[in-house]
Design a protein around this motif. Sequence first.
Motif, PDB file in Angstrom:
ATOM      1  N   UNK A 193      -7.747  76.609  37.647  1.00  0.00           N
ATOM      2  CA  UNK A 193      -8.091  76.075  38.970  1.00  0.00           C
ATOM      3  C   UNK A 193      -7.457  77.007  39.986  1.00  0.00           C
ATOM      4  N   UNK A 234      -5.094  67.124  38.277  1.00  0.00           N
ATOM      5  CA  UNK A 234      -5.099  68.583  38.105  1.00  0.00           C
ATOM      6  C   UNK A 234      -5.493  69.269  39.410  1.00  0.00           C
ATOM      7  N   UNK A 235      -6.417  68.660  40.104  1.00  0.00           N
ATOM      8  CA  UNK A 235      -6.794  69.201  41.423  1.00  0.00           C
ATOM      9  C   UNK A 235      -5.601  69.191  42.366  1.00  0.00           C
ATOM     10  N   UNK A 294      -1.781  74.397  32.985  1.00  0.00           N
ATOM     11  CA  UNK A 294      -2.966  74.828  33.715  1.00  0.00           C
ATOM     12  C   UNK A 294      -2.535  75.833  34.776  1.00  0.00           C
ATOM     13  N   UNK A 319      -8.339  64.357  36.006  1.00  0.00           N
ATOM     14  CA  UNK A 319      -9.008  65.449  36.686  1.00  0.00           C
ATOM     15  C   UNK A 319      -8.488  65.618  38.116  1.00  0.00           C
ATOM     16  N   UNK A 320      -8.395  64.513  38.814  1.00  0.00           N
ATOM     17  CA  UNK A 320      -7.885  64.529  40.181  1.00  0.00           C
ATOM     18  C   UNK A 320      -6.471  65.073  40.219  1.00  0.00           C
TER      19      UNK A 320
END
Lengths: 332, 332
Positions: B48, A110-111, B2, A107-108
Amino acid sequence: MSNATIYDVAGAAGVSLATVSRVLNNPEKVKEETRQRVLKVIKELGYRPNVIARGLASRKTTTVGIVISDVTRASVAEMLGGISDIAHNYKYSIKLFTIREDMDVIDILKDIIAEQVDGILYLNDELSTNRVEEVEKIFIDNQIPFVFANVVYDDEKVPMVSIDYEKAGYEITKLMIDDDRKDIYLLSTARRYSVNDKKEAGYTRAMLEAGLQPRIFRTSGDTNINRQHFNAFFSDKKVDGAIGVRDSIAVSFMNIARDRKVDVPGKLEIAGFQNTKYALLSRPTLTSIDVPVYDIGAVSMRLLTKLMSSNDVDNIRIILPHYIVKRESTKI
Amino acid sequence: MSNATIYDVAGAAGVSLATVSRVLNNPEKVKEETRQRVLKVIKELGYRPNVIARGLASRKTTTVGIVISDVTRASVAEMLGGISDIAHNYKYSIKLFTIREDMDVIDILKDIIAEQVDGILYLNDELSTNRVEEVEKIFIDNQIPFVFANVVYDDEKVPMVSIDYEKAGYEITKLMIDDDRKDIYLLSTARRYSVNDKKEAGYTRAMLEAGLQPRIFRTSGDTNINRQHFNAFFSDKKVDGAIGVRDSIAVSFMNIARDRKVDVPGKLEIAGFQNTKYALLSRPTLTSIDVPVYDIGAVSMRLLTKLMSSNDVDNIRIILPHYIVKRESTKI
DNA sequence: CTGAAAGCGCTTACAG
DNA sequence: CTGAAAGCGCTTACAG
């Protein structure tokens, strides 16, 4: 006020903004004379391009993401020093991301990618092997260059910079074996790190090769906690050699030993890993494996810049040399 | 992949991109039903927002710049830990900038501002007073919120978070004076840091108050170098108390003293500053001033978030408490 | 409550 | 060698 924009510069220099942009990015495409005029105005106005706008337009942010788990570990901080120096040379900015225990790595990541960094340096060494594959997949899917620093993964396709921790573990163990030590313990961490796994493997290989029983004692990185562990250790174990996976663990062990009147290095030889200030400030001073942490940071950053600017880099797996610094805590 | 954009989400959800943007930034302005629909698509596409585009459009990057001079100092690394934790809570990203000795502070600061950070945390404590004024002017001219962390400047308009180093210096000196020590030295750094200046001031005040001669001995932060300095020190100086401005300096001094068979704490009391792992791992263990470094980082980051979201913050100068941790290197 | 449109400050083909 | 224009992926008044 340094909030002049490219329009202000263009206006003052009597050129279009395209020309100003070229002066900054492709100066050779601009006639000497206009270039000088533009540069003069830039200086006068104190113009500095807005890197965010540039990032959006060019799709390059000249920023790299550094992923770490704990800044406060001395080796991490020193690696950051090397990274920072090289990044500065190559005009890259650094964004720092800390992965905490409760957070999901994927998740990180992807951030971080949403932050539009041009590349990622991964210093976290706590990934299990299947996790590494997931991480690698994320990087590849997003086509983002990455390097693992001070992390040892066997996958040949993963760019990495490290020392040969297995060999280092082997060598330091061999040193004690050669000095006729029989009951040599490896003092490792309860938490599993990939590099410590390698040190354990090297230690184990040396012990088995010598026909000795490998014994790994796991403790905490916290000095107060391992003090207790070590006191318990001495009450029921026979030991004439000990290798700490970190200097601080080795020094802590040595202090307990000496509090208990054990002769170091006479009856007990001790060595550590990393060759930090702890090894120099302890009494007796500590024999330690010198790990070129700063260099690992610097070299991995340099490797990353290569990967960011080219698709085929010849050597993506770099093993830096290490050596043993012999001090008072061992006899040989 | 993504790399979905806001257009993709809008298309898939059958709304305009303005609505998608609102769902993300002002969800209360969107009807429950459409909001849910959009959120569902966002999740499905793994969308995102591109923070660079957002930064350009909104003129806020939710990124703060951290200015440091040396990551490898333990206190800096730990402060970074506190900063990182709080920044994460408030969803801010961190850009790290290292100021090296040969660099012009003002120039770097302008670069950092060009990077469009929303605020700046300044951990560098090596500025002389007039330099501070220049730095302050840059921040104010550019209307960028800033906080000095672990730095003591007397200007009431400068936001800062620190402990009272003068008082701490006074107290630790007083402790030794109360134990009848007369020849107390302060072991400081050759390089001037604002916090060390404060420690020196507190030490000097305590000494003069007691009618004793203040004596400051300046050395290097490098263990190998100060070892030589300290050996020279002992050959011609009388000393029964010593305070290191850092634990590592104090421990180094203590080691030399003990190598020379000086009884610590009997004949010589020693104390340090910062209460690092060095103080715990030394023998004897070191009395030290506990500086809540992590908290200084955390609190200064929190103060910065306040300054970034509001113009008038009531308390912009925060002094955190410190205390003395008494260990074996002092008698009282 | 929602959409169309302008704009954030740059870069980069495309013409000329 | 230089300029006009489109576009990067968002946000945000402004209408409706």
